[in-house]
Scaffold this active site. Sequence first.
Site, short mmCIF file in Angstrom:
data_model
loop_
_atom_site.label_atom_id
_atom_site.label_comp_id
_atom_site.label_asym_id
_atom_site.label_seq_id
_atom_site.Cartn_x
_atom_site.Cartn_y
_atom_site.Cartn_z
N HIS A 57 0.95 -1.37 0.17
CA HIS A 57 -0.10 0.08 0.03
C HIS A 57 0.89 1.26 0.06
O HIS A 57 1.28 1.85 1.04
CB HIS A 57 -1.08 -0.02 1.18
CG HIS A 57 -1.82 -1.14 0.99
ND1 HIS A 57 -1.41 -2.42 1.69
CD2 HIS A 57 -2.93 -1.37 0.97
CE1 HIS A 57 -2.37 -3.28 1.56
NE2 HIS A 57 -3.72 -2.58 1.25
N HIS B 222 -3.97 3.18 -3.74
CA HIS B 222 -4.15 2.74 -2.34
C HIS B 222 -3.48 1.39 -2.04
O HIS B 222 -2.89 1.07 -1.04
CB HIS B 222 -5.48 2.56 -2.45
CG HIS B 222 -5.87 1.79 -0.72
ND1 HIS B 222 -6.11 2.65 0.10
CD2 HIS B 222 -5.99 0.73 -0.58
CE1 HIS B 222 -6.64 1.89 1.16
NE2 HIS B 222 -6.44 0.71 0.76
N GLU C 134 -20.45 -3.31 22.42
CA GLU C 134 -19.34 -4.34 22.86
C GLU C 134 -18.08 -4.51 21.85
O GLU C 134 -17.24 -4.89 22.42
CB GLU C 134 -20.01 -5.75 22.50
CG GLU C 134 -21.40 -6.12 23.25
CD GLU C 134 -22.62 -5.37 22.55
OE1 GLU C 134 -22.39 -4.76 21.65
OE2 GLU C 134 -23.68 -5.27 23.48
#
Lengths: 688, 688
Positions: free
Chosen positions: A35, A279, A436
């Site tokens: 990347h 990217h 959570e």
Amino acid sequence: MLSSASLEWTDLDRKAVDVVRALAMDAVEKAGNGHPGTAMSLAPAAYLLFQRVLRHDPSDPTWVGRDRFVLSAGHSSLTLYIQLYLSGYGLTLDDLKGLRQWGSLTPGHPEYGHTIGVETTTGPLGQGLGNAVGMAMAARRERGLFDPDAAPGTSPFDHMIWCIASEGDIEEGISHEVSSIAGHQKLGNLAVIFDSNHISIEDDTQIALSEDIVKRYEAYGWHVQEVDWTVTGEYHEDVQALYAAMEAARAETDRPSFIRLRTVIGWPAPKKRNTGKIHGSALGADEVAATKKLLGMDPEKSFDVSDEILTHVRQVVERGRALRAEWDKGFQAWREGAAERVELFDRMRHRRLPDGWDKALPSFEIGTSVATRKASGEVLSALAPVLPELWGGSADLAESNNTTMKGEPSFIPDEYQTKEFPGNRYGRTLHFGIREHGMGAILNGIALHDGTRPYGGTFLVFSDYMRPSVRLAALMKLPVTYVWTHDSIGLGEDGPTHQPVEHLWALRAIPGLDVVRPADANETAAAWKTILDNNNRPAGLALTRQNVPVYEGTGDPDKVAKGGYVLRDASDGQPRVVLIGTGSEVQLAVEARDALEAQGIPTRVVSMPCVEWFRAQEPAYRQSVIPPSVPARVAVEAGIGLGWREFVGDDGEVLSLEHFGASAPYKTIFEQFGLTAERVVAAAKASL
Amino acid sequence: MLSSASLEWTDLDRKAVDVVRALAMDAVEKAGNGHPGTAMSLAPAAYLLFQRVLRHDPSDPTWVGRDRFVLSAGHSSLTLYIQLYLSGYGLTLDDLKGLRQWGSLTPGHPEYGHTIGVETTTGPLGQGLGNAVGMAMAARRERGLFDPDAAPGTSPFDHMIWCIASEGDIEEGISHEVSSIAGHQKLGNLAVIFDSNHISIEDDTQIALSEDIVKRYEAYGWHVQEVDWTVTGEYHEDVQALYAAMEAARAETDRPSFIRLRTVIGWPAPKKRNTGKIHGSALGADEVAATKKLLGMDPEKSFDVSDEILTHVRQVVERGRALRAEWDKGFQAWREGAAERVELFDRMRHRRLPDGWDKALPSFEIGTSVATRKASGEVLSALAPVLPELWGGSADLAESNNTTMKGEPSFIPDEYQTKEFPGNRYGRTLHFGIREHGMGAILNGIALHDGTRPYGGTFLVFSDYMRPSVRLAALMKLPVTYVWTHDSIGLGEDGPTHQPVEHLWALRAIPGLDVVRPADANETAAAWKTILDNNNRPAGLALTRQNVPVYEGTGDPDKVAKGGYVLRDASDGQPRVVLIGTGSEVQLAVEARDALEAQGIPTRVVSMPCVEWFRAQEPAYRQSVIPPSVPARVAVEAGIGLGWREFVGDDGEVLSLEHFGASAPYKTIFEQFGLTAERVVAAAKASL
């Protein structure tokens, strides 16, 4: 401590930033994949952080007083690796050349414990942001333990958490949970640089993203700033503006800071900047050469760092030593203060528990009937005075999970305490809200920060909501404890959406996680002992909602620590059948044994609270508990049978639940689904 | 179609609403536990919806043209059950008396497929909100398939999705993901009533929640309204204001609507209203009596519904029939239109695929080498013209997951299409952004809405992020397909954070989910056939990143549908050892067989793409594939071995990976971790 005077930014700095871009291209080109884009466009920001903003000392990467840096956008690992190399953390050019190769210090994503200077393992998006929030919370709690009375900004325990996040991070749901908590907790020691480049793997983020991110973070109560390097129409990397925003973030002590930094990914690659390709793929030789030319570099050279540049950037080592030396004065002064706090600090630095701490563990009367969640709550309350490092809470299920240590204040800004939960900013009881996943990432951040021992609770079925963070705790070997209650159909009336069935084995599937399901109250206390003695791995307690009998023989911590042990042996010591149970089903095994013995079948009961601990024992021990010579075996657990075949063998039987639960009082469900002592007896006979 | 004139709200309506409150108290009191508080305070809102706002016909709960209602706050199941009873869906007072009891139609949380009128199973918070977003997307896609040219609001396929959400829902991260998508998709057919009561299980939500929720939803681009029943200082249930907001939500067709309704939980219980207790516990006889007195009811009576009230409320049946009759006119007119669309509609109503659809499946040349993810992509593109009901996309990994059908437009408002992804509001390719959990809940909503067949992709490791929704798909038996690519350490350089190790067995652990890991390209095509033939269960495909050889014998759909089959038999038909492999490891088994045969050991290779399908076969078939008479067996899979013991038996060997992966080129990782044909050979010999 740090000057907030205007930034000096020389030609050498500009050149060094371009070297960063070139190294990013070169490393990915050599690996063939990776990347490069974000590492190129974030080069000025990362360089600015490591050279001028972060309080760090490359010669002591574990300095307590350092600012923490979290690269939530873990795919851009080069953003971090290159700064670690330039700053003198020991990472070399060769390491950069080894990007994404077997055994290198530069794996695809940053790995905690693998590369010096990496504060957390990132890659799964949103997790780093959650870790940063956890670190900021831990920093405040630790300051409260060590130096609560110092004026703001004057304590050796005052520092910042810096985080770089990407569009992928803020799209993930976990970013919502942790950012909402960070705003609520008023974490003035947290600053997030949001790299807004409008590109993700599917190219232009407009295909999936149009929310007003700045407004959203304002809604969370954050201090929000914008730095737009595209604002003039020409791309201008306005480092001064970014520096000012960073300093303003540091100056803001009552809210977390969010700096939206608009960049163009892959800048200045002439063809591939601002594309999805840059990217996550190598640029290709031509584009690399074209970019280097544009930067005034020799396109023939790769991994090219001149001595001049290296000398310039390595000055940051001296900067670090100086910062550290200054800090040390304050720290030494602090050490001459309250001895108890200093002792706690020294102990926590090594995650060492105080001698004899386990004497505080409660014991429960044999013959009574106690839910293991309740026993766990009593353990926590009993440990509160002896283990100040232990703290935690629940995702809105405090009373159900029994996670509140009696009488301890909540960790909360004064203005948000409630009648039910009084507290203060240095408090101990955590309130995650119904979040959570955020809880999971925050617990990791807390454990990463320094020596406190965090725990968090929810229903076992909702371990699914936090699973990506649990996996990372296991991967990072963090001593985080999960208090997962309501651990089976024993939950009863709330029905199949709330009844875990597959969860025990699905969690045991995670390498490095201990899943601990105690049979009764005393086994629960003993389990807590082993869990806390282990300081390099996470554990999840699976605890009953319903009362279970307290047996004789469950309270020996040495036995429980072995993961599985003989709870009741055959009356003649020569078992013809071995019954293996966990948690609330141990009582079925015990009842079945009595029936089998009454029918003249010598029967052994093995309680196996933790498969992982049992597997770690020597074969001789394991075979002494489950003798290979006794092929008649039954495993009983109120969940899927998946992994039990390994223990019962071809001739054994597994009494399990291979389908979802149902809504009804729990005794009815156990009965209807055939999880009864009678069925254990029948299975035992079938296996003979 | 529905009048938006001002609301008539009589004394009988007010009384009926109080009856709702009383029933909520009575039902929980009888059960001994449950969630009365929200059902009490939301009584006016729910009653208003079912009596005056929802377009529904209680005499035909599956009417295509109905508005959908989703109770995201599933713990308040009584909010729904009581309206289903009052509206005449067939639910009785006795059913309400059976709340949370074995076999009743009124389980703790609403269960789809169990109780008529329940549109989705809710309880795990945030999921219902995601389902509602999915339903709204499906409604648009279906309109695009059946009636794309009708003017807005004139099609029989125009209707609304209504959702009630609680603080718990909007705290969950998934709410962020799906709300961001809903805003981006401009879902004008979606309206969420957010019950803001400031109470959750830990009592006052201020302990964990202070974000500006209204501002947050504005940031998502929603149409936001506020109705505050506490605004005057006195609690005033201003039904007119709520009605006006609901009608405004219906009138808004370009944005989803969010109505923040401020209520006091448990209203008007004198002592327990506005407390955490009333959220999740019975009120107790005294408080029930006191509340009934306050409401002018006889405290001695429970489950008391007068004939007058029942007659009044049941008028909604006639209202429904009338709405339905009017709709039918338009529907019949539509049926006289394009025959092809009508045929598609009729087919989709029964989730019936067109005859011979599978002839469109591609086949791949034996001896070539193809990644199974690529094969899957070719399958999807080949099916595009024959199965219009099939649609899906990826969580920002379209190109990696190969989830885009070639040439198909994206499902996107015109203004958000991009150069890479042209599309329109009726398009086919879904873009979830980096929001796996939201994707999971949306896929469920799509499958729940009507007969389209949705799929969604991400990396297998990130199945963890969407696991709670996958579980619900399995619980609801929804035909959702997950395209999980990069299914092992074969992912390579991205390293352990991205390499699934425990995921195959952790997913196989979920009851009712088919985990399908094809060996090669042709097995992938055959797997898709079985997956699509199944219309009542979810399936997850685990697909390779790397190329794998295309073998002879993998393309027979009948064999693949059996889950496991003999791919290569022993040369003499009398195997001494059986090798069982899945996915990319089948090639290791095939290579090992050649080596073993060369050494004179007759060896069979079993390809087992789906353990669940194999388990569903008759014992005779299973034993013909894995003969009990051949105890020498090896299972090989690049992940934990957990469940393979069941197949290889005590004498068999499991070649697995019991730890996390590493960052390196994939061939190196397989080699270093010992997942090689040589090791399979050695294991086979060890098992002999």
